[in-house]
Design a protein around this motif. Structure first.
Motif, PDB file in Angstrom:
ATOM      1  N   ALA A 122       7.413 -14.073  -0.669  1.00 59.37           N
ATOM      2  CA  ALA A 122       7.830 -13.164   0.508  1.00 59.37           C
ATOM      3  C   ALA A 122       9.220 -12.845   0.058  1.00 59.37           C
ATOM      4  CB  ALA A 122       7.466 -13.628   1.809  1.00 59.37           C
ATOM      5  N   ARG A 123       9.986 -13.706  -0.077  1.00 60.55           N
ATOM      6  CA  ARG A 123      11.513 -13.723  -0.130  1.00 60.55           C
ATOM      7  C   ARG A 123      11.903 -12.866  -1.498  1.00 60.55           C
ATOM      8  NH1 ARG A 123      11.472 -19.140   1.173  1.00 60.55           N
ATOM      9  NH2 ARG A 123      11.804 -19.847  -1.006  1.00 60.55           N
ATOM     10  N   ALA A 124      11.175 -13.032  -2.373  1.00 61.06           N
ATOM     11  CA  ALA A 124      11.516 -12.212  -3.764  1.00 61.06           C
ATOM     12  C   ALA A 124      11.059 -10.874  -3.432  1.00 61.06           C
ATOM     13  CB  ALA A 124      10.646 -12.755  -4.831  1.00 61.06           C
ATOM     14  N   ILE A 125      10.018 -10.496  -2.776  1.00 68.24           N
ATOM     15  CA  ILE A 125       9.591  -9.060  -2.861  1.00 68.24           C
ATOM     16  C   ILE A 125      10.560  -8.200  -1.739  1.00 68.24           C
ATOM     17  CG2 ILE A 125       7.627  -7.713  -2.115  1.00 68.24           C
ATOM     18  CD1 ILE A 125       7.179  -8.932  -4.790  1.00 68.24           C
ATOM     19  N   ARG A 126      10.883  -9.179  -0.836  1.00 73.13           N
ATOM     20  CA  ARG A 126      11.653  -8.366   0.208  1.00 73.13           C
ATOM     21  C   ARG A 126      12.993  -7.707  -0.348  1.00 73.13           C
ATOM     22  NH1 ARG A 126       9.470  -9.095   5.397  1.00 73.13           N
ATOM     23  NH2 ARG A 126       7.798 -10.796   5.360  1.00 73.13           N
ATOM     24  N   ARG A 127      13.690  -8.336  -1.530  1.00 75.57           N
ATOM     25  CA  ARG A 127      14.833  -7.896  -2.143  1.00 75.57           C
ATOM     26  C   ARG A 127      14.546  -6.799  -2.969  1.00 75.57           C
ATOM     27  NH1 ARG A 127      15.374 -13.743  -2.469  1.00 75.57           N
ATOM     28  NH2 ARG A 127      14.695 -13.833  -4.490  1.00 75.57           N
ATOM     29  N   ARG A 128      13.381  -6.284  -3.435  1.00 75.69           N
ATOM     30  CA  ARG A 128      12.919  -5.219  -4.359  1.00 75.69           C
ATOM     31  C   ARG A 128      13.180  -3.713  -3.580  1.00 75.69           C
ATOM     32  NH1 ARG A 128      12.606  -9.571  -6.835  1.00 75.69           N
ATOM     33  NH2 ARG A 128      10.887 -10.288  -7.983  1.00 75.69           N
ATOM     34  N   PRO A 129      13.838  -2.831  -4.293  1.00 69.28           N
ATOM     35  CA  PRO A 129      13.793  -1.518  -3.986  1.00 69.28           C
ATOM     36  C   PRO A 129      12.290  -0.907  -3.817  1.00 69.28           C
ATOM     37  CG  PRO A 129      14.946  -2.078  -6.179  1.00 69.28           C
ATOM     38  CD  PRO A 129      14.009  -3.131  -5.954  1.00 69.28           C
ATOM     39  N   ALA A 130      12.402  -0.008  -2.804  1.00 66.58           N
ATOM     40  CA  ALA A 130      11.060   0.425  -2.228  1.00 66.58           C
ATOM     41  C   ALA A 130      11.142   1.830  -1.701  1.00 66.58           C
ATOM     42  CB  ALA A 130      10.567  -0.737  -1.197  1.00 66.58           C
ATOM     43  N   LEU A 131      10.170   2.585  -1.716  1.00 67.44           N
ATOM     44  CA  LEU A 131      10.244   3.839  -1.257  1.00 67.44           C
ATOM     45  C   LEU A 131       8.773   4.195  -0.381  1.00 67.44           C
ATOM     46  CD1 LEU A 131      11.218   6.941  -1.141  1.00 67.44           C
ATOM     47  CD2 LEU A 131       9.992   7.115  -3.410  1.00 67.44           C
ATOM     48  N   ALA A 132       8.860   4.704   0.628  1.00 67.34           N
ATOM     49  CA  ALA A 132       7.517   5.199   1.222  1.00 67.34           C
ATOM     50  C   ALA A 132       7.495   6.587   1.386  1.00 67.34           C
ATOM     51  CB  ALA A 132       7.382   4.501   2.434  1.00 67.34           C
ATOM     52  N   ILE A 133       6.226   7.237   0.943  1.00 63.87           N
ATOM     53  CA  ILE A 133       6.249   8.907   1.209  1.00 63.87           C
ATOM     54  C   ILE A 133       4.874   8.999   1.711  1.00 63.87           C
ATOM     55  CG2 ILE A 133       5.916  11.050  -0.083  1.00 63.87           C
ATOM     56  CD1 ILE A 133       7.392   9.580  -2.599  1.00 63.87           C
ATOM     57  N   TRP A 134       5.056   9.463   2.913  1.00 63.13           N
ATOM     58  CA  TRP A 134       3.753   9.509   3.652  1.00 63.13           C
ATOM     59  C   TRP A 134       3.415  10.740   4.424  1.00 63.13           C
ATOM     60  CZ3 TRP A 134       1.562   4.588   3.992  1.00 63.13           C
ATOM     61  CH2 TRP A 134       0.391   4.499   4.833  1.00 63.13           C
ATOM     62  N   GLY A 135       2.123  11.587   4.070  1.00 64.49           N
ATOM     63  CA  GLY A 135       1.879  12.633   4.559  1.00 64.49           C
ATOM     64  C   GLY A 135       1.465  12.514   5.988  1.00 64.49           C
ATOM     65  N   ASP A 136       2.299  13.151   6.878  1.00 63.69           N
ATOM     66  CA  ASP A 136       2.034  12.892   8.272  1.00 63.69           C
ATOM     67  C   ASP A 136       0.721  13.548   8.945  1.00 63.69           C
ATOM     68  OD1 ASP A 136       4.101  11.315   9.162  1.00 63.69           O
ATOM     69  OD2 ASP A 136       5.266  13.012   9.844  1.00 63.69           O
ATOM     70  N   ALA A 137       0.000  14.329   8.105  1.00 61.76           N
ATOM     71  CA  ALA A 137      -1.294  15.034   8.314  1.00 61.76           C
ATOM     72  C   ALA A 137      -2.507  14.053   8.256  1.00 61.76           C
ATOM     73  CB  ALA A 137      -1.427  16.227   7.916  1.00 61.76           C
ATOM     74  N   ASP A 138      -1.898  12.626   7.730  1.00 58.27           N
ATOM     75  CA  ASP A 138      -2.973  11.770   7.116  1.00 58.27           C
ATOM     76  C   ASP A 138      -3.814  11.410   8.477  1.00 58.27           C
ATOM     77  OD1 ASP A 138      -4.571   9.521   6.464  1.00 58.27           O
ATOM     78  OD2 ASP A 138      -2.800   8.793   4.974  1.00 58.27           O
ATOM     79  N   ARG A 139      -5.169  11.670   8.714  1.00 59.33           N
ATOM     80  CA  ARG A 139      -5.979  11.267   9.420  1.00 59.33           C
ATOM     81  C   ARG A 139      -6.692   9.928   9.353  1.00 59.33           C
ATOM     82  NH1 ARG A 139      -7.302  16.790   8.590  1.00 59.33           N
ATOM     83  NH2 ARG A 139      -9.194  16.414   7.758  1.00 59.33           N
ATOM     84  N   THR A 140      -6.732   9.333   8.099  1.00 57.77           N
ATOM     85  CA  THR A 140      -7.333   8.259   7.867  1.00 57.77           C
ATOM     86  C   THR A 140      -6.404   7.008   8.063  1.00 57.77           C
ATOM     87  OG1 THR A 140      -8.860   9.070   6.306  1.00 57.77           O
ATOM     88  CG2 THR A 140      -8.441   6.832   6.194  1.00 57.77           C
ATOM     89  N   LEU A 141      -4.921   7.209   7.551  1.00 60.38           N
ATOM     90  CA  LEU A 141      -3.959   5.898   7.680  1.00 60.38           C
ATOM     91  C   LEU A 141      -3.077   6.575   8.498  1.00 60.38           C
ATOM     92  CD1 LEU A 141      -4.617   4.679   3.941  1.00 60.38           C
ATOM     93  CD2 LEU A 141      -5.505   3.801   6.070  1.00 60.38           C
ATOM     94  N   HIS A 142      -2.822   6.250   9.782  1.00 60.61           N
ATOM     95  CA  HIS A 142      -1.712   6.919  10.417  1.00 60.61           C
ATOM     96  C   HIS A 142      -0.618   6.175  10.293  1.00 60.61           C
ATOM     97  CE1 HIS A 142      -4.543   9.459  13.389  1.00 60.61           C
ATOM     98  NE2 HIS A 142      -5.482   8.526  12.523  1.00 60.61           N
ATOM     99  N   ALA A 143       0.364   6.967  10.183  1.00 59.49           N
ATOM    100  CA  ALA A 143       1.815   6.677  10.032  1.00 59.49           C
ATOM    101  C   ALA A 143       2.240   5.845  11.207  1.00 59.49           C
ATOM    102  CB  ALA A 143       2.681   7.825   9.880  1.00 59.49           C
ATOM    103  N   ALA A 144       1.789   5.788  12.358  1.00 58.83           N
ATOM    104  CA  ALA A 144       2.072   5.104  13.520  1.00 58.83           C
ATOM    105  C   ALA A 144       1.945   3.644  13.285  1.00 58.83           C
ATOM    106  CB  ALA A 144       1.720   5.693  14.782  1.00 58.83           C
ATOM    107  N   GLN A 145       0.651   3.551  12.492  1.00 57.53           N
ATOM    108  CA  GLN A 145       0.275   2.159  12.513  1.00 57.53           C
ATOM    109  C   GLN A 145       0.708   1.542  11.250  1.00 57.53           C
ATOM    110  OE1 GLN A 145      -1.341   0.334  14.382  1.00 57.53           O
ATOM    111  NE2 GLN A 145      -2.040   1.839  16.076  1.00 57.53           N
TER     112      GLN A 145
END
Length: 306
Positions: free
Chosen positions: A240-263
């Motif tokens: 957990a400590r190691a992964i939290r230090r890795r660079p990360a990027l999220a790209i999220w289509g807001d019209a996703d009806r299956t996986l809601h960004a709010a969750q």
């Protein structure tokens, strides 16, 4: 299983590679310099490596881009005697990665490719360099994971259908006909870009599911949620400590009806505080299909800048 030489009108003209390391015939694309940093692209339901066909040429000029098809999807085999739960897909991916001895990996994850990729990271944090979520959840042992999955299922047409179909006993019958209802399934999940639908495109997404016996992967992923069979991988403290230090990027289509960004974006923020998040208005669940002209340059820039 799609024929190994199928290109669907030249829209997927990548050389096929196969491994038996996971104890079934697993297909993967392997493009770019063999000594390049690895980009490992993980698809979800009910797609396959075809989802990344526009991204592969963009990144393979400078990176080794590997795109496996999960068991029961794409050009990979669909064994009749295997189970198709999340933990099985993590096991299979782990065997692929160890068999090819992949390191310095950037994960690009879509849909259930997110939990599969995060499961790999929990087991082998030393092999992972970066994370890219493209409408792909990033569960990593969060205490509120069950509440968020449950909350999402209550408002997602796809997950509500899964629960209803399982209760009525027709989940296998409906998903066993994916070769005929693939477009309606994609639309239910939140595919928005109707302009790209062609005969080749429809054939590419339907060909893997030519018979009920070849739909076990798609059935298993849905049924696993309905009966609670999926097991999310939890990292130990060091991972957990190691992964939290890795660079990360999220790209999220807001019209996703299956996986809601709010969750699900809060799950990403919890693992990668301060990481970049791009929310795309009008873009659906399959952001790599709906807006490759936006998504692909964002991923390419992220690789070059980190």
């Amino acid at each position: 299983m799609i024929q190994s030489d199928a290109t669907f009108g030249g829209t997927f003209a990548f050389a096929p590679y196969f491994t038996d390391a996971p104890a079934f015939r697993m297909h993967f694309v392997d493009e770019g310099p063999r000594d390049g940093a690895v980009v490992l692209c993980l698809h979800g339901e009910p797609t396959w490596g075809y989802l990344f066909r526009h991204l592969i040429p963009v990144l393979s000029a400078t990176h080794r881009v590997i795109v496996p098809d999960h068991m029961g999807f794409g050009k990979s085999e669909t064994p009749a005697t295997r189970s198709y739960w999340l933990q099985d897909h993590i096991d299979n991916l782990e065997k692929l990665v160890l068999g090819l001895d992949l390191t310095n990996i950037t994960l690009v994850m879509h849909d259930f490719g997110g939990p599969v990729g995060m499961g790999l990271a929990a087991r082998h944090p030393d092999r992972i360099r970066r994370f890219v979520s493209t409408n792909g959840p990033t569960p990593f042992g969060q205490a509120d994971l069950l509440a968020r999955v449950t909350g999402n299922a209550a408002v997602s047409p796809w997950f509500r259908w899964i629960a209803q179909a399982e209760a009525e006993g027709n989940l296998e019958a409906v998903l066993g006909q994916l070769s005929f209802n693939i477009l309606s399934t994609l639309k239910l999940n939140g595919f928005e870009n109707n302009a790209i639908i062609t005969d080749d495109w429809l054939a590419a997404y339907g060909a893997a599911f030519a018979s009920p016996a070849e739909c076990l992967g798609a059935i298993g992923w849905a049924k696993g949620f309905a009966i609670g069979a999926h097991r999310f991988e939890a990292p130990d403290a060091a991972a957990a400590r190691a992964i939290r230090r890795r660079p990360a990027l999220a790209i999220w289509g807001d019209a996703d009806r299956t996986l809601h960004a709010a969750q699900f974006l809060p799950l990403f923020d919890a693992v990668f505080p301060g990481a970049r998040v791009h929310r795309l208005a009008g873009v659906g669940h399959y952001c790599l299909e709906d807006a490759p002209e936006i998504v692909n340059p964002l991923i390419s820039a992220f690789l070059s800048q980190t």
